[in-house]
Write a protein that holds these residues in place. Structure first.
Motif, short mmCIF file in Angstrom:
data_model
loop_
_atom_site.label_atom_id
_atom_site.label_comp_id
_atom_site.label_asym_id
_atom_site.label_seq_id
_atom_site.Cartn_x
_atom_site.Cartn_y
_atom_site.Cartn_z
N LEU A 35 0.81 -11.18 -10.64
CA LEU A 35 -0.06 -11.30 -11.80
C LEU A 35 -0.63 -9.95 -12.22
O LEU A 35 -0.84 -9.69 -13.41
N LEU A 36 -0.87 -9.08 -11.24
CA LEU A 36 -1.42 -7.76 -11.57
C LEU A 36 -0.42 -6.92 -12.37
O LEU A 36 -0.82 -6.00 -13.08
N SER A 37 0.88 -7.27 -12.26
CA SER A 37 1.87 -6.46 -12.96
C SER A 37 1.81 -6.65 -14.48
O SER A 37 2.56 -6.01 -15.22
N HIS A 38 0.91 -7.53 -14.96
CA HIS A 38 0.69 -7.63 -16.39
C HIS A 38 0.04 -6.37 -16.96
O HIS A 38 0.09 -6.14 -18.16
N TYR A 39 -0.60 -5.60 -16.12
CA TYR A 39 -1.38 -4.47 -16.63
C TYR A 39 -0.52 -3.23 -16.77
O TYR A 39 0.45 -3.05 -16.03
N ASP A 40 -0.89 -2.37 -17.73
CA ASP A 40 -0.10 -1.16 -17.91
C ASP A 40 -0.21 -0.29 -16.67
O ASP A 40 -1.13 -0.44 -15.85
N ALA A 41 0.77 0.62 -16.56
CA ALA A 41 0.97 1.39 -15.33
C ALA A 41 -0.33 2.07 -14.86
O ALA A 41 -0.63 2.07 -13.66
N GLN B 67 0.83 -1.20 0.00
CA GLN B 67 0.00 0.00 0.00
C GLN B 67 0.87 1.26 0.00
O GLN B 67 0.53 2.24 -0.67
N LEU B 68 1.98 1.23 0.73
CA LEU B 68 2.86 2.40 0.76
C LEU B 68 3.45 2.68 -0.62
O LEU B 68 3.69 3.83 -0.98
N LEU B 69 3.69 1.62 -1.39
CA LEU B 69 4.24 1.82 -2.73
C LEU B 69 3.27 2.55 -3.64
O LEU B 69 3.68 3.17 -4.63
N SER B 70 1.98 2.48 -3.32
CA SER B 70 0.99 3.11 -4.20
C SER B 70 1.06 4.64 -4.14
O SER B 70 0.34 5.32 -4.85
N HIS B 71 1.97 5.18 -3.30
CA HIS B 71 2.20 6.63 -3.32
C HIS B 71 2.88 7.09 -4.61
O HIS B 71 2.83 8.26 -4.94
N TYR B 72 3.52 6.16 -5.29
CA TYR B 72 4.31 6.57 -6.45
C TYR B 72 3.47 6.60 -7.72
O TYR B 72 2.48 5.86 -7.83
N ASP B 73 3.89 7.46 -8.65
CA ASP B 73 3.10 7.56 -9.88
C ASP B 73 3.20 6.24 -10.65
O ASP B 73 4.09 5.42 -10.43
N ALA B 74 2.23 6.06 -11.55
CA ALA B 74 2.02 4.78 -12.20
C ALA B 74 3.31 4.23 -12.83
O ALA B 74 3.60 3.04 -12.72
N HIS B 75 4.10 5.11 -13.45
CA HIS B 75 5.28 4.64 -14.16
C HIS B 75 6.31 4.05 -13.19
O HIS B 75 6.83 2.95 -13.41
N LYS B 76 6.59 4.78 -12.11
CA LYS B 76 7.55 4.27 -11.12
C LYS B 76 7.01 3.05 -10.40
O LYS B 76 7.75 2.12 -10.06
N LEU B 77 5.69 3.07 -10.19
CA LEU B 77 5.06 1.96 -9.49
C LEU B 77 5.35 0.63 -10.18
O LEU B 77 5.69 -0.37 -9.54
N SER B 78 5.24 0.62 -11.52
CA SER B 78 5.48 -0.62 -12.27
C SER B 78 6.88 -1.16 -12.00
O SER B 78 7.06 -2.36 -11.78
N LEU C 47 -2.75 -0.43 -13.50
CA LEU C 47 -2.14 -1.04 -12.32
C LEU C 47 -2.43 -0.23 -11.06
O LEU C 47 -2.79 -0.78 -10.01
N SER C 48 -2.30 1.10 -11.17
CA SER C 48 -2.56 1.97 -10.01
C SER C 48 -3.97 1.77 -9.47
O SER C 48 -4.17 1.66 -8.26
N ALA C 49 -4.94 1.72 -10.37
CA ALA C 49 -6.33 1.59 -9.94
C ALA C 49 -6.61 0.20 -9.36
O ALA C 49 -7.30 0.05 -8.34
N LEU C 50 -6.04 -0.83 -10.01
CA LEU C 50 -6.23 -2.21 -9.52
C LEU C 50 -5.62 -2.36 -8.12
O LEU C 50 -6.20 -2.95 -7.21
N PHE C 51 -4.42 -1.79 -8.01
CA PHE C 51 -3.64 -1.81 -6.79
C PHE C 51 -4.40 -1.19 -5.62
O PHE C 51 -4.42 -1.73 -4.51
N LEU C 52 -5.03 -0.07 -5.90
CA LEU C 52 -5.72 0.70 -4.87
C LEU C 52 -6.85 -0.13 -4.24
O LEU C 52 -6.94 -0.27 -3.02
#
Lengths: 321, 321
Positions: free
Chosen positions: B117-123, A116-127, B126-131
């Motif tokens: 498995l979620l990391s298959h999705y584009d950035a 959950q803490l990682l979700s602070h980062y923008d989508a690109h870095k998150l990947s 991914l953010s929305a799924l992650f949340l």
């Protein structure tokens, strides 16, 4: 080291500031308790030092630094159940103070909190963070499983042991360092080199830990000398000793596994190790990984000074013998 | 229902195709074993049905669908340890067939695999799924903790019980449905409505499960009638009964908790419930959530036909009494 103290204080404050819901108490109280036990906070320090090396601000590095520390604490809570450990940092472990069920479940929550803490980062870095974190998390579990498997085996090769400590310990340090590089948009090459730096640093550190357990200065090491020998723990020392021993020496070592006089057990085991030159051999292996670490470190390209992180890593990880 | 069978087969093939490393065996063998035990695979079905409702292709939905199923299996493996359950789907649980340590650690790996498995999705996705996934994962742990806490309490209110089953069961169904909406780029409003649909569907489904345990047709329910009564499990029935009972009836119910003749225990408990009109009261609550589910469902806007998913959800979740 003032810098380390300042950074540690920042990290400690950040961890103290994590607020868990009040309910369910049996789920969240163990987490507040466990995180307050402290520790050296090496991993978050590495993320911050690595990010600063590439010019990133501390505040942008903090969520990932804390995520790594939460992951580490999740693995400690679960490992303590598996190892039936009564104490952690001199205090009761979670499964002792509460019970195994609370320790399993609060560990699970802590793992999710790390994500959950990682979700602070923008989508690109998150990947990118996600990719190395998932791989590392799986490797840490594999390392713990190998460690447990080795307990039930008489023979473990040096290579198997090194693989185990790489998975159980080193990859998380490497991941912590790579987190800093990812967040600061470092190049692929720098990300790789900083990772390799952490990996070999971790291996050297763990081997040092094995050596210090038997050969460290008790006043500096801060724990009972020969603790690993007393509980028949497999270490690089014991594995190297068995592989170099004559049949007679191996029989003596086997016999000593059941020696009840622990003082005699440590003394006699160490004497066999000394005859076999085990300490020097392990120090060689440690030195090799220390050199590999700094060879990767020297390849890192950055306009910023590398002296601080170099000194800090040596200070963090390597102690006098 | 042919469609369900076709989809279930696809999902089953996908799960059967997951390959784990050969080593460490004690870590990965439990996962292959557990995933092969089968199950209704409701959650991945929901992700796929929801995504198709918004025009997405099955193959793009599959990684998230399987991630949800892996998460569900992670939580089952850990719950089985906590509940000391010997059997799951008629076969030995992981901690029985291996041991608790392997069950803890292989559960941990499965949770990470779900994230992987979620990391298959584009950035962006991914953010929305992650949340939603992180939030849901924490809630499921909270639900399990509440469930364990309730075992040690005499009095649990209806509202507390509904909160517990919402966390333990309903939010994951809601998350599975929302995954489909996120991947198919559905609007915020559609994502919310599909989530609420799943949430109330889950609540209605769990309440139905409680009712069927005591009032279901044994030939259709496929398990012992009154199983929950026999092991003094808290259910909506037992909670409603206690809250509506007179002092005398409550004493009788308390007395029946220790009744060793299980046939008498079930018969007498049911007779008190019948006097208190417990079944009708619970059916009302179930109906309310079923209506709330389909009220949210009716608000979903899509050019595609909604008949299939409607029929399928009713088929999946609701059985004859």
């Amino acid at each position: 080291m003032k810098l380390i103290n300042d950074y540690s204080e920042l990290i400690e404050n950040e961890i103290a500031g994590i607020s868990f819901p009040n309910e369910p108490k049996n789920l969240y109280d163990p987490l507040s308790y466990f995180l307050a036990l402290g520790g050296k906070r090496m991993r978050p320090l590495l993320t911050i030092l690595s990010g600063e090396l590439f010019g990133e601000k501390k505040e942008n590095l903090m969520p990932a630094a804390i995520a790594i520390e939460l992951f580490h604490n999740f693995s400690l809570i679960h490992d303590d159940i598996m190892d039936a450990a009564p104490l952690r940092r001199g205090k009761a472990t979670v499964h002792e103070k509460w019970n195994s069920n609370s320790a399993i479940l609060s560990g699970d929550v802590l793992l999710v909190k790390a994500y959950q803490l990682l979700s602070h980062y923008d989508a690109h870095k998150l990947s990118a963070l996600f990719l190395v974190f998932n791989k590392t998390a799986i490797e840490v579990c594999e390392g713990q499983q190998l460690d447990m498997d080795f307990e039930n085996r008489m023979e473990v090769s040096e290579q198997e042991y090194l693989t185990m400590i790489q998975l159980k310990t080193a990859v998380l340090l490497a991941c912590a360092l790579q987190f800093g590089a990812i967040i600061s948009n470092a190049s692929e090459e720098n990300r790789k080199n900083v990772y390799d730096f952490g990996l070999h640093l971790g291996l050297a550190f763990q081997i040092q830990d094995d050596i210090l357990d038997l050969y460290g200065d008790p006043s500096k090491v801060g724990k009972q000398v020969g603790g690993d020998v007393i509980c028949n723990k497999k270490t690089l020392l014991s594995i190297v000793a068995r592989s170099r021993a004559t049949d007679t020496e191996r029989q003596e070592l086997d016999f000593l596994l059941n020696e009840v006089n622990i003082e005699q057990k440590v003394l006699k085991t160490r004497s066999i190790y000394d005859n076999l030159n085990v300490k020097a051999f392990c120090e060689e292996t440690m030195k090799k990984h220390h050199e590999l670490a700094f060879s990767a470190f020297n390849k890192i390209k950055t306009p910023n000074s590398k002296e601080n992180i170099k000194a800090l890593c040596n200070f963090l990880f390597f102690r006098d013998f």
